[in-house]
Design an enzyme around this catalytic site. Sequence first.
Site, PDB file in Angstrom:
ATOM      1  N   HIS A 145      52.267 -71.365  80.236  1.00 33.47           N
ATOM      2  CA  HIS A 145      52.243 -70.317  81.257  1.00 33.47           C
ATOM      3  C   HIS A 145      50.804 -70.277  81.757  1.00 33.47           C
ATOM      4  O   HIS A 145      49.870 -70.480  80.968  1.00 33.47           O
ATOM      5  CB  HIS A 145      52.544 -68.930  80.680  1.00 33.47           C
ATOM      6  CG  HIS A 145      53.901 -68.756  80.074  1.00 33.47           C
ATOM      7  ND1 HIS A 145      54.162 -69.023  78.758  1.00 33.47           N
ATOM      8  CD2 HIS A 145      55.059 -68.310  80.608  1.00 33.47           C
ATOM      9  CE1 HIS A 145      55.437 -68.755  78.504  1.00 33.47           C
ATOM     10  NE2 HIS A 145      56.007 -68.328  79.616  1.00 33.47           N
ATOM     11  N   GLU A 276      65.654 -70.717  83.757  1.00 35.18           N
ATOM     12  CA  GLU A 276      65.981 -70.600  82.328  1.00 35.18           C
ATOM     13  C   GLU A 276      66.776 -69.320  82.082  1.00 35.18           C
ATOM     14  O   GLU A 276      66.224 -68.221  82.112  1.00 35.18           O
ATOM     15  CB  GLU A 276      64.667 -70.578  81.531  1.00 35.18           C
ATOM     16  CG  GLU A 276      64.879 -70.544  80.037  1.00 35.18           C
ATOM     17  CD  GLU A 276      63.553 -70.578  79.282  1.00 35.18           C
ATOM     18  OE1 GLU A 276      62.580 -71.212  79.741  1.00 35.18           O
ATOM     19  OE2 GLU A 276      63.496 -69.950  78.211  1.00 35.18           O
ATOM     20  N   HIS A 315      68.702 -68.406  73.549  1.00 35.66           N
ATOM     21  CA  HIS A 315      69.197 -67.583  74.657  1.00 35.66           C
ATOM     22  C   HIS A 315      70.713 -67.713  74.760  1.00 35.66           C
ATOM     23  O   HIS A 315      71.409 -66.754  75.096  1.00 35.66           O
ATOM     24  CB  HIS A 315      68.566 -68.008  75.985  1.00 35.66           C
ATOM     25  CG  HIS A 315      67.078 -67.797  76.043  1.00 35.66           C
ATOM     26  ND1 HIS A 315      66.325 -68.137  77.144  1.00 35.66           N
ATOM     27  CD2 HIS A 315      66.213 -67.282  75.138  1.00 35.66           C
ATOM     28  CE1 HIS A 315      65.054 -67.837  76.913  1.00 35.66           C
ATOM     29  NE2 HIS A 315      64.964 -67.322  75.693  1.00 35.66           N
TER      30      HIS A 315
HETATM   31  C1  XUL Z   1      61.311 -66.280  76.521  1.00 33.27           C
HETATM   32  C2  XUL Z   1      61.188 -67.699  76.883  1.00 33.27           C
HETATM   33  C3  XUL Z   1      60.006 -68.065  77.699  1.00 33.27           C
HETATM   34  C4  XUL Z   1      60.260 -69.145  78.694  1.00 33.27           C
HETATM   35  C5  XUL Z   1      59.093 -69.452  79.596  1.00 33.27           C
HETATM   36  O1  XUL Z   1      62.426 -65.969  75.762  1.00 33.27           O
HETATM   37  O2  XUL Z   1      61.991 -68.505  76.498  1.00 33.27           O
HETATM   38  O3  XUL Z   1      58.980 -68.427  76.845  1.00 33.27           O
HETATM   39  O4  XUL Z   1      60.641 -70.347  78.082  1.00 33.27           O
HETATM   40  O5  XUL Z   1      58.604 -68.341  80.235  1.00 33.27           O
HETATM   41 CO    CO Z   2      62.164 -70.611  76.705  1.00 29.65          CO
END
Ligand code: XUL
Ligand code: CO
Length: 480
Positions: A145, A276, A315
């Site tokens: 990031h 994502e 997720h």
């Molecule tokens: C949060 C997550 C993030 C993304 C990138 O759950 O997975 O770290 O991968 O912002």
């Molecule tokens: Co992620």
Amino acid sequence: MAIKSWILVCVLGCLWFTVAAGSSEDGLIADMTCRVDASQKPVWEGEFFPNISNIKYEGPSSRNPLAYRWYNAEEVILGKKMKDWLRFSVAFWHSFRGDGGDPFGSPTRRWPWEDGTDSLEMAKTRMRANFEFLRKLGVEYWCFHDRDIAPEGATLQESNKNLDELVALAKKLQEGTNIRPLWGTAQLFKHPRYMHGAATSPDVKVFAYAAAQVKKTMEVTHELGGGNYVFWGGREGYQSLLNTDMKKELDHMGSFLKAAAAWKKKIGFEGMLLIEPKPQEPMKHQYDWDAATTISFLQKYGLLGDFKLNIECNHATLAGHSCVHELEVARINGVLGNIDANTGDAQIGWDTDQFLTNVEEATLIMLSVIKNGGLAPGGFNFDAKLRRESVDVEDLFIAHILGMDALARGLVNAAKLYEDGVLTDLVTARYASFDSEIGAQIEAGTADFETLEKYAFQWGEPAITSGKQELAEMILHSYT
Ligand code: XUL
Ligand code: CO
């Protein structure tokens, strides 16, 4: 012999711990963390992991925790090198910014080179540690990031300037290596300005700020030769529908992503744009709930050609799916782009971001990837963190080795399963009745109800046939 190797690692760990406890002046955290050489502050010189050399492949019978048992980068599987199937990536935020803190407890670890500040100098030191780590692991990709690699400044201009300094350093460290970002992303969830959302904020000033941040991060990802750019909408959702105009927010998010796709073209960035999905956490409800929801959103806003998905296993389970379900939904819709390789805990209902170690799951994941023809320019990003209780630098190596070996072993298994075709044959046999004239008409969408009724009258009651689920499970077991 085997036991001796494990003991050696424990002894090394304890030795580092003793050095730490004896020499630290930093109080609680440092006392609990293995410092390799605490005297090197404030600017770290020399190696970051002096006690660890390049990790090598030693084969499945090795008991050396600092060696690969399954990941053999150059080994060719189904016509492609392992490293090209897997395209492993280290997540900068977990590995170099993670400190073991949780909502109930203070940080538990501070890497030996950390001085406890968020200064530019510290950021540069961390970046150098990242490159040594990648080199020693033999991993060619990293993900970041914007705000993990460079500190946020007092203004957006100052933040951009900080980022430029770190990108210049990363570019220099990349020179002469094959190391590149797998993807970059803008952190649009940590700062309070984003508490109501970024692209879905009710405040147009926040929307613009987020756009500027994505613009810059996409530019630097391009400059570093990154293969992809990720959008994770951690704050794109709501806490209450009572104060939310959901249609407006989704429309805004559509416009935001449309502008992002246009910017990508304008700057000549040829990487993939990836969304994502995650159902919730931090928000009560996030708009990119899961793969199916995200695909329908992309379709509605005419963005399907511009975006693919980055599926994260933890997720998937938060959304009530298996990781493989999400991979398959993405794959059959032509949008499987990248995998954030991690796993949750079956007894815990939140995002634990653990390293994926289950070989059966890894086999199923790799079967999807094989069917997808690989993931490039995507890959496997270890969006996984050490447990709060793991505080030694060697734990960082062991965790990645474990995750890489699990997926490499999954690849070996999946390739055999795929080549032998037993499971495919079982599935093909289940649908064999559609290999008929009427079956072909149904699949072409031309069979009308009158025609089908004629067949139903003629055929009478269909036979009861077995789904063979246990047999399918038995087949999978025999390959893992
Ligand atoms: C949060 C997550 C993030 C993304 C990138 O759950 O997975 O770290 O991968 O912002
Ligand atoms: Co992620």
